[in-house]
Design an enzyme around this catalytic site. Sequence first.
Site, PDB file in Angstrom:
ATOM      1  N   HIS A   1       0.775 -39.056  -0.083  1.00 19.92           N
ATOM      2  CA  HIS A   1       1.714 -38.000   0.319  1.00 19.92           C
ATOM      3  C   HIS A   1       0.974 -36.874   1.066  1.00 19.92           C
ATOM      4  O   HIS A   1       1.361 -36.493   2.176  1.00 19.92           O
ATOM      5  CB  HIS A   1       2.391 -37.462  -0.954  1.00 19.92           C
ATOM      6  N   GLU A   2      -0.100 -36.396   0.461  1.00 23.44           N
ATOM      7  CA  GLU A   2      -0.837 -35.277   1.083  1.00 23.44           C
ATOM      8  C   GLU A   2      -1.510 -35.727   2.376  1.00 23.44           C
ATOM      9  O   GLU A   2      -1.573 -34.957   3.344  1.00 23.44           O
ATOM     10  CB  GLU A   2      -1.894 -34.710   0.109  1.00 23.44           C
TER      11      GLU A   2
ATOM     12  N   HIS B   1       1.016 -35.542   5.164  1.00 26.49           N
ATOM     13  CA  HIS B   1       1.169 -34.165   5.673  1.00 26.49           C
ATOM     14  C   HIS B   1      -0.002 -33.820   6.601  1.00 26.49           C
ATOM     15  O   HIS B   1       0.187 -33.254   7.680  1.00 26.49           O
ATOM     16  CB  HIS B   1       1.118 -33.151   4.519  1.00 26.49           C
TER      17      HIS B   1
ATOM     18  N   GLY C   1       0.790  -1.235   0.000  1.00 29.41           N
ATOM     19  CA  GLY C   1       0.000   0.000   0.000  1.00 29.41           C
ATOM     20  C   GLY C   1       0.818   1.280   0.000  1.00 29.41           C
ATOM     21  O   GLY C   1       0.299   2.344   0.344  1.00 29.41           O
ATOM     22  N   LYS C   2       2.074   1.208  -0.438  1.00 26.97           N
ATOM     23  CA  LYS C   2       2.911   2.413  -0.418  1.00 26.97           C
ATOM     24  C   LYS C   2       2.372   3.461  -1.416  1.00 26.97           C
ATOM     25  O   LYS C   2       2.298   4.634  -1.094  1.00 26.97           O
ATOM     26  CB  LYS C   2       4.377   2.060  -0.741  1.00 26.97           C
TER      27      LYS C   2
ATOM     28  N   ASP D   1       9.521 -30.252  -0.333  1.00 29.29           N
ATOM     29  CA  ASP D   1       9.328 -30.430   1.131  1.00 29.29           C
ATOM     30  C   ASP D   1      10.688 -30.473   1.816  1.00 29.29           C
ATOM     31  O   ASP D   1      10.892 -29.860   2.868  1.00 29.29           O
ATOM     32  CB  ASP D   1       8.621 -31.751   1.439  1.00 29.29           C
TER      33      ASP D   1
HETATM   34  P1  ADP Z   1       3.000  -0.907  -3.199  1.00 34.38           P
HETATM   35  O1  ADP Z   1       3.093   0.488  -3.713  1.00 34.38           O
HETATM   36  O2  ADP Z   1       3.381  -1.033  -1.760  1.00 34.38           O
HETATM   37  O3  ADP Z   1       3.692  -1.942  -4.044  1.00 34.38           O
HETATM   38  P2  ADP Z   1       0.232  -0.534  -3.839  1.00 34.38           P
HETATM   39  O4  ADP Z   1      -0.066   0.648  -3.004  1.00 34.38           O
HETATM   40  O5  ADP Z   1       0.491  -0.302  -5.276  1.00 34.38           O
HETATM   41  O6  ADP Z   1       1.473  -1.336  -3.219  1.00 34.38           O
HETATM   42  O7  ADP Z   1      -0.925  -1.596  -3.656  1.00 34.38           O
HETATM   43  C1  ADP Z   1      -1.368  -2.439  -4.714  1.00 34.38           C
HETATM   44  C2  ADP Z   1      -2.830  -2.774  -4.522  1.00 34.38           C
HETATM   45  O8  ADP Z   1      -2.986  -3.594  -3.360  1.00 34.38           O
HETATM   46  C3  ADP Z   1      -3.688  -1.559  -4.278  1.00 34.38           C
HETATM   47  O9  ADP Z   1      -4.192  -1.048  -5.461  1.00 34.38           O
HETATM   48  C4  ADP Z   1      -4.798  -2.101  -3.401  1.00 34.38           C
HETATM   49  O10 ADP Z   1      -5.815  -2.678  -4.181  1.00 34.38           O
HETATM   50  C5  ADP Z   1      -4.142  -3.214  -2.628  1.00 34.38           C
HETATM   51  N1  ADP Z   1      -3.681  -2.798  -1.288  1.00 34.38           N
HETATM   52  C6  ADP Z   1      -2.408  -2.836  -0.831  1.00 34.38           C
HETATM   53  N2  ADP Z   1      -2.341  -2.434   0.448  1.00 34.38           N
HETATM   54  C7  ADP Z   1      -3.601  -2.112   0.817  1.00 34.38           C
HETATM   55  C8  ADP Z   1      -4.183  -1.620   2.021  1.00 34.38           C
HETATM   56  N3  ADP Z   1      -3.434  -1.387   3.110  1.00 34.38           N
HETATM   57  N4  ADP Z   1      -5.519  -1.390   2.041  1.00 34.38           N
HETATM   58  C9  ADP Z   1      -6.272  -1.626   0.945  1.00 34.38           C
HETATM   59  N5  ADP Z   1      -5.783  -2.097  -0.217  1.00 34.38           N
HETATM   60  C10 ADP Z   1      -4.467  -2.351  -0.294  1.00 34.38           C
END
Ligand code: ADP
Length: 496
Positions: free
Chosen positions: A334-335, A338, A112-113, A409
């Site tokens: 196998h599964e 696990h 979300g940056k 694994d």
């Molecule tokens: P970053 O810049 O960290 O790579 P983005 O801000 O581009 O990430 O996020 C990509 C997508 O992921 C956003 O468009 C949104 O849909 C979703 N997303 C990421 N973090 C959040 C958050 N904290 N809340 C809501 N949506 C989020």
Amino acid sequence: MKMVIKEICLGSAMAVVVFLFFVGYNVFPLLVLGGLGCLLYFLVEKKSGWSGSQHSFYKGSDDFSFDDIGGQAPAKQELLEALNFALHADKTAKMGIRPLKGILLTGPPGTGKTLLAKAAANYIDSVFLSASGSEFIEVFAGVGAQRIRQLFRSAREQALRAKKAGAVIFIDEIDVLGSRRGTHAGHMEYEQTLNQLLVEMDGLKSDDRVKILVIGATNREDMLDPALLRPGRFDRIVRVDLPDKEARLQILKLHCRNKPLAEDVDLEKIAGESFGFSGAHLESVANEAAILALRENSSKIHQRHFQEAVDKVMMGEKLDKKPGKEELYRIAVHETGHAVVGELLRPGSVSHLTVTSRGRALGYMRQIPENDLYLYTLDYLEKQIQVFLAGAVAEKIILGSQSTGATSDFRQAVHVARQIISAGLSPLGVVCEDVLPEKLFHETIQGIIKKQEQEVEAILLPRAEVLEKVAQILLDREYISGAELRAFLEEANTVH
Ligand code: ADP
């Protein structure tokens, strides 16, 4: 204005050429020269970027705010504090606080940056321009620096045009252009570009007509040139982490706001099952669940759609691989191995197991993480190794041989064994890995794994019958839920 001047120049040039043609002048060389000139101009314009509308321009409108971002409370708080400095510049100036020029957001991708930077632009009523570090790196010397200059110029122009007092310039992957000088051997271009960014940032003043705030994003803060992190440049570093369970729930709720959910949907459960997912992964889960519901012609999204969406985001798309009957039975055994060990070591933890191929896996068992854990005890790590080894051990017990199906694994088991050694939890005690002889390191890993293998054999050998029975059911049905598995294990317990 620029367009009009261009058109006047072009028109006049053409008129001159036509006039020369009529007075009998050989205009061919002129035409070739003109063509070449146009080509050169076009190339330079294209290369230098930001002359048109190539960058994304986000109007600081009211449609995006910090409330649209789930979780990230500490990051939001820190960012808001920094933004309030920018917002109340007069007050801070009176206190002698220097204006904020840059904020660095650090953290894994998809957390979300970009969203935070957009919300920041909106909060301080600024236009938003975004660019990626890689867009500034070109083979042509000087182009990157020119682009930086144009980006800042464009930010000022757009803010004035939109009648905003400020502009936020967001540079994603800033480590690409801002990595330590000298690391790109013989590549002056990187250094010129970074120098230009530093020059532009140093030139930002509090009494500028348009206040520019640069927000950089990176996952590799350690790669950045120290000059970028010097006070007066990116001197606020905000950490944007992967969301915890509560934050995952908030993000899921945000992305389900516009989706028709059925009564049985339990987003809290999905948040619990998606440990390690970023916001982008969670957005994808909500989206995939809706697609799955639509595929079934269901008017509402059910919990099973969300469950499958988590599988899809975690493991990849379902594949059309159809292994033969014998191979499929081996996968089922196998599964089941696990799942049985996973369930016995941590009751209630198995979400489901299946022999459907997905991504690179021919089948899989998914366990629900206990809680979000950030520290692991030796007991926890050893149990993890046991669950990883259980597939191969089950194959050996039921089918008398192992297969290559256990390769990944084993890789994971070795990774955990390494963690045990690094954390000083192995019989070697606390060690310095750099000087630990490779042979001893390897033998210790083998010792840890051998011991856990014996533990798994002790669990599975007396349960060969139920192992076989569940594997057979899995083969027939392709899918067994955690609740069904628990019922089979319970039944086996009461019979014995
Ligand atoms: P970053 O810049 O960290 O790579 P983005 O801000 O581009 O990430 O996020 C990509 C997508 O992921 C956003 O468009 C949104 O849909 C979703 N997303 C990421 N973090 C959040 C958050 N904290 N809340 C809501 N949506 C989020």
